[in-house]
Design a protein around this motif. Structure first.
Motif, PDB file in Angstrom:
ATOM      1  N   GLU A 175     145.751  36.610 131.209  1.00  0.00           N
ATOM      2  CA  GLU A 175     146.331  37.268 130.036  1.00  0.00           C
ATOM      3  C   GLU A 175     145.515  38.512 129.722  1.00  0.00           C
ATOM      4  O   GLU A 175     144.316  38.431 129.448  1.00  0.00           O
ATOM      5  N   ARG A 220     146.794  41.131 127.524  1.00  0.00           N
ATOM      6  CA  ARG A 220     147.408  41.882 126.431  1.00  0.00           C
ATOM      7  C   ARG A 220     146.769  41.626 125.080  1.00  0.00           C
ATOM      8  O   ARG A 220     146.901  42.457 124.182  1.00  0.00           O
ATOM      9  N   SER A 269     140.191  35.601 129.352  1.00  0.00           N
ATOM     10  CA  SER A 269     141.486  36.063 129.846  1.00  0.00           C
ATOM     11  C   SER A 269     141.996  35.247 131.027  1.00  0.00           C
ATOM     12  O   SER A 269     143.192  35.202 131.275  1.00  0.00           O
TER      13      SER A 269
END
Length: 372
Positions: free
Chosen positions: A231, A233, A303
């Protein structure tokens, strides 16, 4: 149980003792969930209409103190304490189609004993955060809990003439709130049977890794499934606003998310997509601002994640939470070291499986080789 795996159960009001054979024979399933800050468990038994378990747990239900339960898994002669906690709930599910009823005991680790009574308003004059934690944990020595309190890098001793810290909520709530304020964590450790350590200190992502998790390596594969996620974002750049002394101006200070106790495990990290200004620092002393800044820096986004399951006998060991583990066979982007954030144990007769959740800060390993 499985060849090489033996489950030991101990129960009692204050000091648990090995359960009688009738309890062991009635065991249906035991599950334990170990997270970063607490451990929960659930044990279910087959309950016949004339089972002695009904009388046994009826008698223990009248004890004013919660029932204490200890689950120990022994693999190849090496015992591992899965949980040492308190039974907080008992449920009976009637069976159908000739099947017997099921008695389910649910509970948490011994930190649940710190959540039974509120002490709101109790003063701590001229006491640092570490001293408050030590005083709180001292009262639980009767349960055999040994405190492990790591001092903060910037001790803050409040002057009684200026302010006196007050207790807020239960002991557990106060311990976790103080830990969150300085970027620490609080959880229970059980290194040996009936030995419990109350750890209040930084989140450690260092130390020797556990045996590697191998995927897509033919005969060397030791996991049943393993799935990865990335991830990029939601990564934020926290910025602390510090007031310049003797002025009304504020100076923004970016906070790094790297520390000596939480080194990066991935080389390629996602860039921050937004900047977040940390509020709530007005009126704080420079020492408090420093601690608050370290706490926000410690909460960096992981992340890269990995979720999977494994069979304990095939893995050859019991995967432990809150420590490092290596991953092999997943490719350049996802191989390397991970932090084990959560581990679930599921034990039945003839079956012992674990599901796990791994995290790290980015892609591509920081170490060239992961040892098996």
């Amino acid at each position: 149980m499985l060849k090489g795996v033996h489950l030991t159960m101990m129960m009692g009001p204050v000091v648990p003792v090995p359960v009688p054979q009738v309890v062991t024979d009635a065991l249906h399933e035991a599950t334990v969930e170990v997270g970063e800050d607490r451990t929960t468990f659930q044990v279910s038994f087959r309950l016949g209409k004339r089972s002695a378990l009904q009388t046994l747990f009826l008698l223990t239900g009248g004890v004013p103190l919660p029932l204490r339960a200890v689950l120990i898994a022994t693999l190849n002669g090496l015992p591992t304490v899965l949980v040492d906690g308190l039974v907080l709930n008992q449920q009976v599910s009637p069976g159908g189609d000739g099947a017997g009823s099921v008695l389910t005991l649910s509970g948490e680790d011994l930190s649940a004993a710190m959540n039974l009574q509120e002490f709101t308003g109790l003063p701590y004059p001229a006491m640092t955060v570490e001293a408050q934690v030590a005083v709180i944990l001292a009262k639980y020595a009767v349960l055999g809990i040994v405190p492990m309190v790591i001092p903060t890098p910037f001790p803050d001793v409040p002057l009684p003439t200026e302010r006196i810290p007050l207790h807020a909520g239960t002991d557990l709530a106060h311990l976790r709130e103080r830990a969150r304020w300085v970027g620490y964590t609080f959880h229970m450790l059980s290194p040996a049977p009936l030995v419990n350590v109350a750890y209040w200190g930084p989140k450690l992502r260092i130390g020797p890794p556990q045996p590697a998790l191998n995927t897509d390596m033919d005969a060397y594969t030791n996991v049943s499934s393993l799935h990865f996620g990335f991830e990029n974002r939601d990564r934020e750049q926290p910025v602390l606003q510090v007031q310049i002394p003797n002025t009304t101006r504020w100076m923004p200070v970016p906070l790094p998310d790297v520390s000596l106790l939480n080194p990066p495990l991935g080389l390629v990290e996602p860039l921050p997509s937004k900047v977040t200004f940390v509020s709530g620092t007005g009126g704080l002393t420079p020492v408090q601002v420093a601690l608050y800044g370290l706490a926000n820096a410690a909460g960096s986004l992981d992340s890269t994640t990995a979720d999977g399951t494994l069979d304990v006998t095939r893995y050859g060991s019991i995967l432990q939470a809150r420590s490092l583990v290596g991953v092999r066979g997943a490719g350049l982007a996802f191989d390397g070291l991970y932090f084990v954030s959560r581990v679930g144990h599921r034990i039945r007769r003839g079956d012992y499986t674990q599901d796990f959740h791994l995290v790290r800060n980015g892609l591509v390993s920081t170490v060239p080789v992961v040892m098996s």
